[in-house]
Design a protein around this motif. Structure first.
Motif, short mmCIF file in Angstrom:
data_model
loop_
_atom_site.label_atom_id
_atom_site.label_comp_id
_atom_site.label_asym_id
_atom_site.label_seq_id
_atom_site.Cartn_x
_atom_site.Cartn_y
_atom_site.Cartn_z
N ARG A 173 0.83 -1.21 0.00
CA ARG A 173 0.00 0.00 0.00
C ARG A 173 0.87 1.26 0.00
NH1 ARG A 173 -2.98 -1.53 3.65
NH2 ARG A 173 -2.32 -0.40 5.52
N ALA A 174 1.96 1.23 0.75
CA ALA A 174 2.87 2.38 0.79
C ALA A 174 3.47 2.64 -0.59
CB ALA A 174 3.97 2.15 1.82
N ASN A 175 3.86 1.57 -1.28
CA ASN A 175 4.41 1.75 -2.62
C ASN A 175 3.35 2.26 -3.59
OD1 ASN A 175 6.48 1.14 -4.84
ND2 ASN A 175 4.72 -0.04 -5.51
N PHE A 176 2.14 1.72 -3.48
CA PHE A 176 1.05 2.15 -4.35
C PHE A 176 0.78 3.65 -4.18
CE2 PHE A 176 -3.74 2.57 -4.54
CZ PHE A 176 -3.80 2.70 -5.92
N LEU A 177 0.68 4.09 -2.95
CA LEU A 177 0.44 5.52 -2.69
C LEU A 177 1.60 6.38 -3.20
CD1 LEU A 177 -1.05 5.28 0.92
CD2 LEU A 177 -2.28 5.82 -1.19
N HIS A 178 2.81 5.86 -3.05
CA HIS A 178 3.99 6.58 -3.52
C HIS A 178 3.94 6.75 -5.05
CE1 HIS A 178 8.19 7.77 -3.98
NE2 HIS A 178 8.33 6.80 -4.88
N GLU A 179 3.60 5.68 -5.77
CA GLU A 179 3.57 5.77 -7.23
C GLU A 179 2.45 6.69 -7.70
OE1 GLU A 179 4.14 2.53 -9.73
OE2 GLU A 179 5.49 1.42 -8.40
N CYS A 180 1.31 6.65 -7.02
CA CYS A 180 0.21 7.55 -7.38
C CYS A 180 0.61 9.00 -7.13
CB CYS A 180 -1.05 7.21 -6.59
SG CYS A 180 -1.78 5.61 -7.02
N GLY A 201 0.80 12.53 -9.35
CA GLY A 201 -0.01 13.70 -9.00
C GLY A 201 -1.44 13.42 -8.60
N PHE A 202 -1.76 12.22 -8.18
CA PHE A 202 -3.12 11.98 -7.72
C PHE A 202 -3.13 11.10 -6.48
CE2 PHE A 202 -2.50 8.19 -10.31
CZ PHE A 202 -3.25 7.21 -9.68
N ALA A 203 -4.20 11.23 -5.71
CA ALA A 203 -4.41 10.41 -4.52
C ALA A 203 -5.52 9.42 -4.82
CB ALA A 203 -4.78 11.28 -3.32
N PRO A 204 -5.24 8.12 -4.75
CA PRO A 204 -6.25 7.13 -5.14
C PRO A 204 -7.40 7.04 -4.14
CG PRO A 204 -4.37 6.04 -4.16
CD PRO A 204 -3.99 7.50 -4.27
N ASP A 205 -8.56 6.69 -4.66
CA ASP A 205 -9.74 6.43 -3.83
C ASP A 205 -9.69 4.96 -3.41
OD1 ASP A 205 -12.19 6.15 -2.65
OD2 ASP A 205 -13.35 6.31 -4.52
N ILE A 206 -9.23 4.71 -2.18
CA ILE A 206 -9.09 3.34 -1.69
C ILE A 206 -10.38 2.95 -0.97
CG2 ILE A 206 -7.82 1.78 -0.16
CD1 ILE A 206 -5.34 3.44 -0.67
N ALA A 207 -11.14 2.04 -1.58
CA ALA A 207 -12.42 1.64 -1.03
C ALA A 207 -12.28 0.49 -0.03
CB ALA A 207 -13.37 1.22 -2.16
N PHE A 208 -11.30 -0.41 -0.27
CA PHE A 208 -11.11 -1.56 0.60
C PHE A 208 -9.62 -1.80 0.80
CE2 PHE A 208 -14.99 -2.27 -1.88
CZ PHE A 208 -15.93 -2.45 -0.88
N THR A 209 -9.29 -2.38 1.93
CA THR A 209 -7.91 -2.74 2.23
C THR A 209 -7.88 -4.16 2.78
OG1 THR A 209 -7.27 -0.46 2.73
CG2 THR A 209 -5.84 -2.20 3.58
N THR A 210 -7.10 -5.04 2.16
CA THR A 210 -6.95 -6.41 2.65
C THR A 210 -5.64 -6.97 2.14
OG1 THR A 210 -7.84 -8.66 2.59
CG2 THR A 210 -8.26 -7.29 0.68
N ASP A 211 -5.00 -7.82 2.94
CA ASP A 211 -3.77 -8.47 2.49
C ASP A 211 -4.03 -9.90 2.04
OD1 ASP A 211 -4.27 -9.63 4.90
OD2 ASP A 211 -2.35 -9.12 5.84
N ASP A 212 -5.30 -10.26 1.86
CA ASP A 212 -5.68 -11.59 1.39
C ASP A 212 -5.86 -11.54 -0.12
OD1 ASP A 212 -7.18 -13.93 0.63
OD2 ASP A 212 -7.69 -14.21 2.75
N ASN A 213 -4.99 -12.21 -0.87
CA ASN A 213 -5.05 -12.16 -2.33
C ASN A 213 -6.38 -12.66 -2.89
OD1 ASN A 213 -2.45 -11.11 -2.81
ND2 ASN A 213 -1.54 -13.13 -2.47
N LEU A 214 -6.94 -13.70 -2.28
CA LEU A 214 -8.21 -14.23 -2.78
C LEU A 214 -9.35 -13.25 -2.56
CD1 LEU A 214 -7.94 -17.97 -1.68
CD2 LEU A 214 -7.56 -16.98 -3.95
N VAL A 215 -9.32 -12.54 -1.44
CA VAL A 215 -10.35 -11.53 -1.19
C VAL A 215 -10.24 -10.41 -2.21
CG1 VAL A 215 -11.19 -9.81 0.45
CG2 VAL A 215 -10.51 -12.08 1.27
N VAL A 216 -9.01 -9.99 -2.50
CA VAL A 216 -8.81 -8.95 -3.51
C VAL A 216 -9.42 -9.38 -4.84
CG1 VAL A 216 -7.09 -7.72 -4.89
CG2 VAL A 216 -6.72 -8.03 -2.44
#
Length: 301
Positions: free
Chosen positions: A205-212, A216-231
């Protein structure tokens, strides 16, 4: 401390009944037997034999040692056999800690290869994310840790550990199969600025926010999970899209989900970490070699 050679000779003297008989059985000269028994007596600090005419009789200390000598030799033999099995890779135990996507891909392939030629080497599996998983190696909880780092977000690796690079894992975007950009081979992150997102583990998530932020944009993060199957399930239901490592593509379970590479390419480094002295342990070194082989086979996939 007893000399194992002296214990073995003592055991044979007791069994054979004399120095000369023990010398014949062991292929030594009688003076050599005598010298060894004198050295053993000096070690224990008391006589072990009494000569009665032409016969030899054990002293009380000799009788006590005779009761233990066979057990000592059996234990030493068993220990030697076990050490030989470990050094010749007929046995051994290696504890491997891996983050989920490596545990579902690299590790099973490596263990399958290992089982073909070295079925006696047992591997215990653990799951953990860096940086906590690195501390498990330092703390003796595991022997090898598989971890990942992102460009610009590298953390300090404990100085006790050796890093063994395995592969670069290209990041992808998971999206519903019906998404307009799913028809492309690759997508640009900036084109997805208005999407709803599903974020992963803390480091991802830290890398994702850094790349966004770099775009020049801040992503709209609706869900957060570290379970690949849930994603995958959330993406399949159209609830968002997700930036995921390329390793995940090999175990996509939803037909309604598509993975597309990022353009320009964004990658994370996957490495194995081990204590330097553990590189000399045959079973650990073998598991590392298998991990390097399967990782090399995935480069460019």
């Amino acid at each position: 401390m007893f000399d194992s050679r002296h214990i073995r000779t003592f055991h044979e003297v007791v069994r054979a009944g004399s120095y000369s008989a023990a010398a014949r059985a062991l292929g030594y000269t009688q003076p050599a037997i005598t010298q060894q028994m004198k050295a053993l007596e000096r070690s224990v600090g008391t006589p072990l034999f009494l000569r009665v005419g032409r016969r030899m009789r054990l002293t009380e200390a000799g009788e006590a040692l005779a009761r233990h000598a066979g057990v000592i030799l059996d234990s030493m033999s068993a220990a030697q056999q076990q050490m030989t099995a470990i050094t010749r890779l007929r046995a051994g135990r290696v504890r491997v800690c891996a983050f989920p996507s490596a545990g579902a891909t690299l590790v099973p392939e490596a263990l399958a290869r290992l089982a073909v030629d070295h079925p006696g080497v047992r591997v215990e599996l653990q799951e953990g994310e860096p940086p906590d998983s690195l501390q498990r190696v330092v703390g003796g909880e595991c022997d090898i840790t598989l971890a990942f780092t992102y460009p610009g977000l590298r953390e300090q690796v404990p100085e006790e550990l050796v890093e063994i690079p395995l592969m670069e894992d290209q990041l992808t975007v998971l999206m519903p199969a019906g998404h307009p950009l799913a028809r492309r081979r690759a997508v640009k992150l900036g084109e997805l600025a208005e999407e709803r997102w599903i974020a992963g583990c803390l480091r991802c998530r830290a890398n994702f926010l850094h790349e966004c932020a770099e775009l020049g944009f801040a992503p709209d993060i609706a869900f957060t999970t570290d379970d690949n199957l849930v994603v995958q399930s959330l993406v399949a239901e159209g609830l968002g899209i997700a930036m995921m490592p390329g390793l995940v593509l090999s175990f996509l379970v939803h037909q309604k989900v598509q993975g597309r590479a990022l353009e320009p390419a964004s990658r994370r480094q996957v490495s194995a970490y081990v204590l330097r002295e553990h590189l000399e342990i045959p079973a650990t070194a073998l598991v590392l070699e298998e991990l390097k082989t399967v990782s090399a086979n995935r480069v460019g996939c």
